[in-house]
Design a protein around this motif. Structure first.
Motif, PDB file in Angstrom:
ATOM      1  N   LYS A 136      77.771  12.862  43.211  1.00 40.97           N
ATOM      2  CA  LYS A 136      76.933  11.745  43.638  1.00 40.97           C
ATOM      3  C   LYS A 136      76.327  10.947  42.485  1.00 40.97           C
ATOM      4  O   LYS A 136      75.832   9.848  42.682  1.00 40.97           O
ATOM      5  N   SER A 137      76.358  11.500  41.275  1.00 36.22           N
ATOM      6  CA  SER A 137      75.790  10.797  40.120  1.00 36.22           C
ATOM      7  C   SER A 137      76.826   9.881  39.494  1.00 36.22           C
ATOM      8  O   SER A 137      77.982  10.272  39.286  1.00 36.22           O
ATOM      9  N   GLU A 138      76.393   8.659  39.187  1.00 37.32           N
ATOM     10  CA  GLU A 138      77.307   7.723  38.515  1.00 37.32           C
ATOM     11  C   GLU A 138      77.569   8.155  37.077  1.00 37.32           C
ATOM     12  O   GLU A 138      78.663   7.977  36.554  1.00 37.32           O
ATOM     13  N   LYS A 139      76.558   8.722  36.435  1.00 32.19           N
ATOM     14  CA  LYS A 139      76.702   9.259  35.085  1.00 32.19           C
ATOM     15  C   LYS A 139      75.952  10.583  34.992  1.00 32.19           C
ATOM     16  O   LYS A 139      74.973  10.809  35.709  1.00 32.19           O
ATOM     17  N   ILE A 140      76.413  11.423  34.084  1.00 31.93           N
ATOM     18  CA  ILE A 140      75.757  12.703  33.825  1.00 31.93           C
ATOM     19  C   ILE A 140      75.468  12.785  32.327  1.00 31.93           C
ATOM     20  O   ILE A 140      76.359  12.570  31.503  1.00 31.93           O
ATOM     21  N   ILE A 141      74.226  13.081  31.992  1.00 29.42           N
ATOM     22  CA  ILE A 141      73.864  13.338  30.595  1.00 29.42           C
ATOM     23  C   ILE A 141      73.897  14.847  30.380  1.00 29.42           C
ATOM     24  O   ILE A 141      73.363  15.607  31.191  1.00 29.42           O
ATOM     25  N   THR A 142      74.535  15.291  29.306  1.00 32.19           N
ATOM     26  CA  THR A 142      74.428  16.683  28.908  1.00 32.19           C
ATOM     27  C   THR A 142      74.106  16.727  27.420  1.00 32.19           C
ATOM     28  O   THR A 142      74.095  15.694  26.744  1.00 32.19           O
ATOM     29  N   ILE A 143      73.808  17.921  26.887  1.00 29.69           N
ATOM     30  CA  ILE A 143      73.107  17.978  25.597  1.00 29.69           C
ATOM     31  C   ILE A 143      73.911  18.589  24.452  1.00 29.69           C
ATOM     32  O   ILE A 143      73.366  18.787  23.362  1.00 29.69           O
ATOM     33  N   SER A 144      75.191  18.864  24.682  1.00 30.29           N
ATOM     34  CA  SER A 144      76.037  19.367  23.591  1.00 30.29           C
ATOM     35  C   SER A 144      77.500  19.249  23.989  1.00 30.29           C
ATOM     36  O   SER A 144      77.831  19.105  25.174  1.00 30.29           O
ATOM     37  N   LYS A 145      78.374  19.333  23.002  1.00 33.15           N
ATOM     38  CA  LYS A 145      79.809  19.340  23.279  1.00 33.15           C
ATOM     39  C   LYS A 145      80.172  20.577  24.091  1.00 33.15           C
ATOM     40  O   LYS A 145      81.036  20.528  24.974  1.00 33.15           O
ATOM     41  N   PHE A 146      79.508  21.684  23.775  1.00 30.37           N
ATOM     42  CA  PHE A 146      79.747  22.913  24.528  1.00 30.37           C
ATOM     43  C   PHE A 146      79.441  22.721  26.005  1.00 30.37           C
ATOM     44  O   PHE A 146      80.238  23.100  26.873  1.00 30.37           O
ATOM     45  N   SER A 147      78.291  22.124  26.316  1.00 32.63           N
ATOM     46  CA  SER A 147      77.917  21.936  27.716  1.00 32.63           C
ATOM     47  C   SER A 147      78.865  20.983  28.436  1.00 32.63           C
ATOM     48  O   SER A 147      79.154  21.155  29.622  1.00 32.63           O
ATOM     49  N   LYS A 148      79.343  19.978  27.724  1.00 33.01           N
ATOM     50  CA  LYS A 148      80.327  19.080  28.331  1.00 33.01           C
ATOM     51  C   LYS A 148      81.587  19.857  28.705  1.00 33.01           C
ATOM     52  O   LYS A 148      82.128  19.708  29.821  1.00 33.01           O
ATOM     53  N   ALA A 149      82.045  20.697  27.795  1.00 36.41           N
ATOM     54  CA  ALA A 149      83.242  21.498  28.062  1.00 36.41           C
ATOM     55  C   ALA A 149      83.025  22.435  29.253  1.00 36.41           C
ATOM     56  O   ALA A 149      83.929  22.634  30.080  1.00 36.41           O
ATOM     57  N   GLU A 150      81.828  22.992  29.359  1.00 35.52           N
ATOM     58  CA  GLU A 150      81.505  23.877  30.476  1.00 35.52           C
ATOM     59  C   GLU A 150      81.469  23.123  31.803  1.00 35.52           C
ATOM     60  O   GLU A 150      81.923  23.622  32.837  1.00 35.52           O
ATOM     61  N   LEU A 151      80.921  21.916  31.777  1.00 37.29           N
ATOM     62  CA  LEU A 151      80.900  21.089  32.987  1.00 37.29           C
ATOM     63  C   LEU A 151      82.320  20.794  33.469  1.00 37.29           C
ATOM     64  O   LEU A 151      82.619  20.855  34.666  1.00 37.29           O
ATOM     65  N   LEU A 152      83.185  20.487  32.536  1.00 33.91           N
ATOM     66  CA  LEU A 152      84.577  20.196  32.888  1.00 33.91           C
ATOM     67  C   LEU A 152      85.285  21.455  33.396  1.00 33.91           C
ATOM     68  O   LEU A 152      86.158  21.382  34.262  1.00 33.91           O
ATOM     69  N   LYS A 153      84.886  22.596  32.873  1.00 34.06           N
ATOM     70  CA  LYS A 153      85.510  23.872  33.264  1.00 34.06           C
ATOM     71  C   LYS A 153      85.064  24.345  34.645  1.00 34.06           C
ATOM     72  O   LYS A 153      85.875  24.807  35.446  1.00 34.06           O
ATOM     73  N   TYR A 154      83.776  24.225  34.928  1.00 36.10           N
ATOM     74  CA  TYR A 154      83.219  24.836  36.136  1.00 36.10           C
ATOM     75  C   TYR A 154      82.952  23.859  37.283  1.00 36.10           C
ATOM     76  O   TYR A 154      82.586  24.284  38.375  1.00 36.10           O
ATOM     77  N   THR A 155      83.083  22.562  37.043  1.00 38.50           N
ATOM     78  CA  THR A 155      82.860  21.586  38.112  1.00 38.50           C
ATOM     79  C   THR A 155      84.014  20.577  38.127  1.00 38.50           C
ATOM     80  O   THR A 155      84.911  20.628  37.273  1.00 38.50           O
ATOM     81  N   ASN A 156      83.958  19.665  39.059  1.00 42.06           N
ATOM     82  CA  ASN A 156      84.984  18.628  39.142  1.00 42.06           C
ATOM     83  C   ASN A 156      84.588  17.351  38.399  1.00 42.06           C
ATOM     84  O   ASN A 156      85.118  16.270  38.693  1.00 42.06           O
ATOM     85  N   ALA A 157      83.673  17.467  37.470  1.00 39.13           N
ATOM     86  CA  ALA A 157      83.222  16.297  36.707  1.00 39.13           C
ATOM     87  C   ALA A 157      84.375  15.684  35.918  1.00 39.13           C
ATOM     88  O   ALA A 157      85.251  16.397  35.417  1.00 39.13           O
ATOM     89  N   LYS A 158      84.363  14.368  35.816  1.00 41.65           N
ATOM     90  CA  LYS A 158      85.354  13.645  35.025  1.00 41.65           C
ATOM     91  C   LYS A 158      84.784  13.362  33.638  1.00 41.65           C
ATOM     92  O   LYS A 158      83.602  13.058  33.490  1.00 41.65           O
ATOM     93  N   THR A 159      85.641  13.430  32.639  1.00 41.30           N
ATOM     94  CA  THR A 159      85.207  13.245  31.254  1.00 41.30           C
ATOM     95  C   THR A 159      84.439  11.939  31.062  1.00 41.30           C
ATOM     96  O   THR A 159      83.400  11.901  30.398  1.00 41.30           O
ATOM     97  N   LYS A 160      84.928  10.851  31.653  1.00 44.68           N
ATOM     98  CA  LYS A 160      84.320   9.536  31.442  1.00 44.68           C
ATOM     99  C   LYS A 160      82.933   9.430  32.051  1.00 44.68           C
ATOM    100  O   LYS A 160      82.157   8.537  31.689  1.00 44.68           O
TER     101      LYS A 160
END
Length: 375
Positions: A136-160
């Motif tokens: 539901k979020s148009e954008k997601i802020i996260t706080i490290s490259k590690f957390s971005k990788a985890e979001l991509l691994k465990y959710t359906n979030a898109k890189t962009k």
């Protein structure tokens, strides 16, 4: 000089402003954002009004428990019509609201990655909240490259959709302290900062401390800065271990500490140890560096990303290795001084001002897209 506030409306859920990690984030980012938008805050009126920067801002009373079903049911009625709603945690509204767009900050996916740390029902609810926040979020802020990788691994979030914004540290606050500490701490001590949730891995530090030579334990007590009660998933094994091995005479729990006293407790430490198994960022590492304290930290998850070459690392599953490295620091003052120098330089690379400006850019982009339909 205060910037001219623009007409765009931004609503922020600020209920967690006095929480530990998220509270530090909000206290530093919101004052910067408040100078750039027509800002409305959701939260405890008295609590939020105590901050100087909230004067003149609209505050909507909203005290419901984080993660509760009731908060979800009332979000559509509480959130006013606005250009953008920013939820600084993954408990974002899953029902439609009057906000045109939504921005969510997700610091990590610990609740998903460490499934065993909570009940199955809590894991399912967390999984649902993460999935809905991402969708539901148009954008997601996260706080490290590690957390971005985890979001991509465990959710359906898109890189962009994901934007990385590193946290900062108030270098002046931690490097320059003028107050006297209002209660006693040991003369010399090793410092741990954080709560006692299992992923913080305090038990490994206790095991490492236990096998230190007796003369070192007598000289360097272990100070644990943070609350020891009130957490949803506390590590009760910690207290059992302390009692069984008669460690209470060496260990000092500070309990809750006022914000202004925290820098002094850092600065008086001989060594800072951070044994965490899972961190989206690891803000205490930077706070210790800014305070002029050598840092010995776990090599897990995001911590090497934050600490760089300015910290000494250890395997968080190996308490023997940690014990040896603690001894290296307390027996070699020159080693500590070298890491203090490196640490101060590393901490200066991370500023809240830079983080705040990046937030403004992301919010601007979203509001402009909402208003003008830009791609």
């Amino acid at each position: 000089m205060k910037k001219q506030i623009r007409k765009e409306d931004l609503v922020v859920d600020a209920r967690m402003i006095n929480s530990s990690g998220i509270g530090t984030y909000l206290k530093n980012i919101l004052p910067i954002i408040s100078e750039n938008f027509n800002l409305t805050l959701l939260g405890d009126l008295k609590e939020l009004a105590s901050f100087e920067w909230t004067k003149g801002l609209k505050i909507i009373e909203f005290n419901l428990k984080i993660y509760s079903l009731k908060e979800q049911l009332l979000y559509p009625f509480i959130i006013p019509k606005t250009d953008l709603f920013w939820c600084p945690h993954f408990n974002a509204p899953f029902l439609p609201t009057r906000a045109r767009k939504m921005l969510t900050t997700i610091y990590d996916v610990n609740h998903l990655a460490n499934k065993e740390s909570s009940s199955f029902a809590k894991w399912i609810y967390a999984k649902l909240l993460y999935a809905l926040a991402v969708r539901k979020s148009e954008k997601i802020i996260t706080i490290s490259k590690f957390s971005k990788a985890e979001l991509l691994k465990y959710t359906n979030a898109k890189t962009k959709k994901i934007k990385i914004v590193y946290c900062g540290v108030d270098f002046a606050k931690f490097a320059n302290v003028y107050q006297n500490l209002e209660y006693e701490v040991p003369e010399k001590y090793i410092l741990y900062v954080g709560n006692i949730k299992p992923h913080k891995n305090l038990l490994t530090l206790l095991r490492a401390y236990k096998i230190l030579p007796e003369n070192i334990k007598q000289t360097y007590k272990l100070v644990i800065l943070g609350k020891k009660e009130g957490f949803i998933t506390p590590d009760l094994e910690i207290f059992k271990f302390i009692e069984e091995h008669s460690l209470m005479k060496y260990i000092f729990f500070t309990g809750y500490v006022e914000d202004y006293e925290v820098p002094l407790i850092y600065q008086k430490a001989s060594l800072f140890v951070f044994p965490s198994l899972y961190e989206g960022f690891g803000l205490p590492v930077l706070e210790a560096m800014a305070s002029g304290v050598p840092v010995l930290t776990s090599n897990a998850t995001s911590l090497s990303e934050v600490g760089g070459e300015a910290a000494m690392y250890f395997d968080p599953t190996n308490f023997n290795e940690l014990s040896v490295k603690i001894q290296e620091f307390v027996l070699n003052q020159e080693l500590g001084k070298m890491y203090v120098r490196k640490g101060k330089l590393q901490a200066k690379r991370f500023s809240w001002e830079t983080a705040g400006k990046r937030h403004i850019e992301i919010i601007d982009d979203l509001i402009n897209e909402s208003t003008y339909g830009a791609a």
